[in-house]
Design a protein around this motif. Structure first.
Motif, PDB file in Angstrom:
ATOM      1  N   GLY B  33       0.809  -1.221   0.000  1.00 24.16           N
ATOM      2  CA  GLY B  33       0.000   0.000   0.000  1.00 24.16           C
ATOM      3  C   GLY B  33       0.840   1.268   0.000  1.00 24.16           C
ATOM      4  O   GLY B  33       0.371   2.345  -0.359  1.00 24.16           O
ATOM      5  N   GLY B  34       2.087   1.132   0.435  1.00 26.17           N
ATOM      6  CA  GLY B  34       3.031   2.248   0.332  1.00 26.17           C
ATOM      7  C   GLY B  34       3.002   3.230   1.489  1.00 26.17           C
ATOM      8  O   GLY B  34       3.812   4.151   1.530  1.00 26.17           O
ATOM      9  N   HIS B  35       2.080   3.056   2.442  1.00 23.44           N
ATOM     10  CA  HIS B  35       1.944   4.109   3.448  1.00 23.44           C
ATOM     11  C   HIS B  35       2.906   3.983   4.622  1.00 23.44           C
ATOM     12  O   HIS B  35       2.906   4.825   5.519  1.00 23.44           O
ATOM     13  CB  HIS B  35       0.490   4.238   3.882  1.00 23.44           C
ATOM     14  N   ILE B  38       6.627   4.679   1.476  1.00 26.70           N
ATOM     15  CA  ILE B  38       6.790   5.947   0.752  1.00 26.70           C
ATOM     16  C   ILE B  38       7.170   7.091   1.712  1.00 26.70           C
ATOM     17  O   ILE B  38       8.077   7.872   1.401  1.00 26.70           O
ATOM     18  CB  ILE B  38       5.544   6.268  -0.121  1.00 26.70           C
ATOM     19  N   PRO B  39       6.537   7.186   2.908  1.00 26.78           N
ATOM     20  CA  PRO B  39       6.992   8.248   3.829  1.00 26.78           C
ATOM     21  C   PRO B  39       8.482   8.158   4.181  1.00 26.78           C
ATOM     22  O   PRO B  39       9.162   9.193   4.234  1.00 26.78           O
ATOM     23  CB  PRO B  39       6.104   8.031   5.064  1.00 26.78           C
ATOM     24  N   ILE B 106      -6.030   6.315   4.016  1.00 22.93           N
ATOM     25  CA  ILE B 106      -4.930   5.363   4.138  1.00 22.93           C
ATOM     26  C   ILE B 106      -5.481   3.930   4.139  1.00 22.93           C
ATOM     27  O   ILE B 106      -4.859   3.020   3.594  1.00 22.93           O
ATOM     28  CB  ILE B 106      -4.094   5.697   5.386  1.00 22.93           C
TER      29      ILE B 106
END
Lengths: 166, 288
Positions: B33-35, B38-39, B106
């Motif tokens: 999901g990248g959450h 990515i941060p 999210i």
């Protein structure tokens, strides 16, 4: 670094572009597509100002790469009003209920509330508050944002809007 | 904040994804999901040279029932879990937990597989998966194997996954309708990690607790399975003495970090409070 070719449908228009894989969707929308409605607030996926609708989901476009949106159907705040400029029910609600002060969070609020009302056309106040829990407003205290969404829900459902007593 | 440069791959099968991970080695990371990823890429705490996006692999997403077991694809999102009729019927403690994770935006992208595989003790699903005795199916270039959730978490961001392996599905035995359950989470605000949280499932028969499992979130370097606490409940009538004993046993195994959420002493006590609330709520739901 090789750029990647992407196509997507943004506010009903097919677009194609070359992007670096590391380009975030919010930067792609604002800087390459010149859609400056979605705002950059915190850049850390907390504030929700960058919210756009992607494939029937509300997403924070600061935490999605543009390449991940390849092939996606995207709606930004610019796609909310009708072609003749008639405001959407939510836009009208925010205007009528004074749902904004500085306006910085408003594009994200409206875009998020748009998906919320599609999934839950008659939300309770609690459901609205939980539904916009990913969007931060530092001016209003949320009272009038909630009213704006209630106004829009009533308009969409064709029932009269009664403002709750405070 | 702009991440470092990387090459992007979007395989359409899990086999293709693990072949890419094997070929590209340590500099490649899978993207769910990248959450979480990515941060940290934006702050350059992570700078993978190759990103393998699992978002295009349809086989990794969805929920199905196999006999008495629910099989959840690793790329199934929190939003999917909140809206799945199968999950609501067979594993209702999962949506109760998903609703407390992050925020609506999210949850549309954040996945169960990402949440369990990341190894972040702040994530809520790992302690729940330990409580439910889930089994993770993982795939690497060398083939498939299974790992029990209870044996998966080895340290902060350190799990039993080998480099190049991905979690492909999570298998959990369906809960009986008579099982009591609750997930209680204390957090400072929407989107925050838990100050402390507790997952409880328990069964009752003839006024006595016949089985119990307890998981604790974000009060140690790994999620915790509170076995002594659960044992203190089994055989009891879930009276105050037994619950006090369970809470003391749970507090005894915590080792929370001192951070903005509070001191270790405070967070340990809050783990006890969350456990007490979760037991109370699970008791109201248990039949038998």
């Amino acid at each position: 670094m090789a750029k990647t070719h992407v196509t997507m449908t943004i506010n009903g228009q097919e677009v194609e572009a070359l992007v670096e894989p590391r380009t975030l969707l919010i930067h792609f929308l604002r800087e390459q597509m010149l859609l400056t409605g979605p705002h950059i607030g915190c850049e850390t996926s907390h504030c929700g100002a960058c919210t756009v609708d992607m494939n029937d989901m509300s997403v924070k476009s600061c935490t999605v790469f543009a390449v991940q949106a390849n092939g996606a159907n995207i709606t930004t705040i610019e796609g909310m009003a009708a072609a003749d400029g008639t405001l959407s029910a939510l836009q009208e609600g925010f205007r009528m209920m004074h749902g904004l002060q500085c306006g910085y969070c408003t594009p994200g609020m409206i875009t998020r509330a748009h998906r919320l009302l599609i999934e839950n056309p008659d939300p309770s106040e609690d459901e609205i508050r939980m539904g916009i829990a990913g969007n931060i407003c530092r001016c209003t205290g949320y009272q009038n944002i909630v009213k704006a969404i209630q106004y829009a829900a009533a308009k969409i459902n064709g029932v009269p809007f009664h403002e709750a007593a405070e | 904040m702009i991440p470092g440069r990387f090459d992007y791959y979007r395989p359409s099968s899990a086999q293709e994804a693990v072949a890419l991970l094997a070929k590209l080695g340590e500099d490649a990371r899978p993207l769910a999901g990248g959450h979480s990823l990515i941060p940290v890429m934006k702050t350059r705490l992570a700078a993978p040279e190759h990103l393998i996006d699992l978002g295009g692999i349809a086989d990794l997403r969805g929920v199905k029932v196999e006999g008495d077991t629910v099989v959840i694809g690793a790329m199934t999102t929190q939003h999917d879990l909140l809206t799945s009729k199968v999950i609501a019927e067979h594993l209702p403690i999962i949506p109760e937990t998903s609703a407390l994770i992050a925020d609506p935006q999210i949850r549309y992208l954040g996945t169960l597989g990402g949440n369990v595989a990341n190894g972040d003790p702040g994530n809520d699903m790992p302690a729940l998966m330990m409580c439910l005795d889930a089994t993770f199916t993982v795939l690497g270039a060398g083939g498939e194997r299974t790992i029990k959730a209870r044996e998966f978490y080895l340290g902060t961001y350190y799990t039993a996954l080998e480099t190049g392996e991905i979690v492909t599905s999570i298998r959990i035995k369906a809960m009986s309708k008579a099982t009591g359950y609750a997930y209680e989470k204390l957090k400072r605000k929407v989107g925050d990690y838990a100050t402390a949280a507790a997952a409880v499932v328990l069964s009752v028969s003839g006024g006595k607790c016949t089985s119990a499992a307890i998981g604790l979130t974000n009060v140690a370097e790994t999620p915790l399975l509170a076995e002594d606490a659960a044992a203190a409940l089994v055989g009891s009538s879930l009276d105050k003495v037994a619950i006090d004993k369970a809470v003391a046993a749970a507090e005894a195994i915590t080792n929370p970090a001192h951070d903005a959420r509070g001191t270790p002493q405070y967070r340990t006590k809050m783990a006890g409070v969350m456990l007490r609330r979760a037991i109370a709520r699970a008791m109201t739901r248990a039949h038998g």
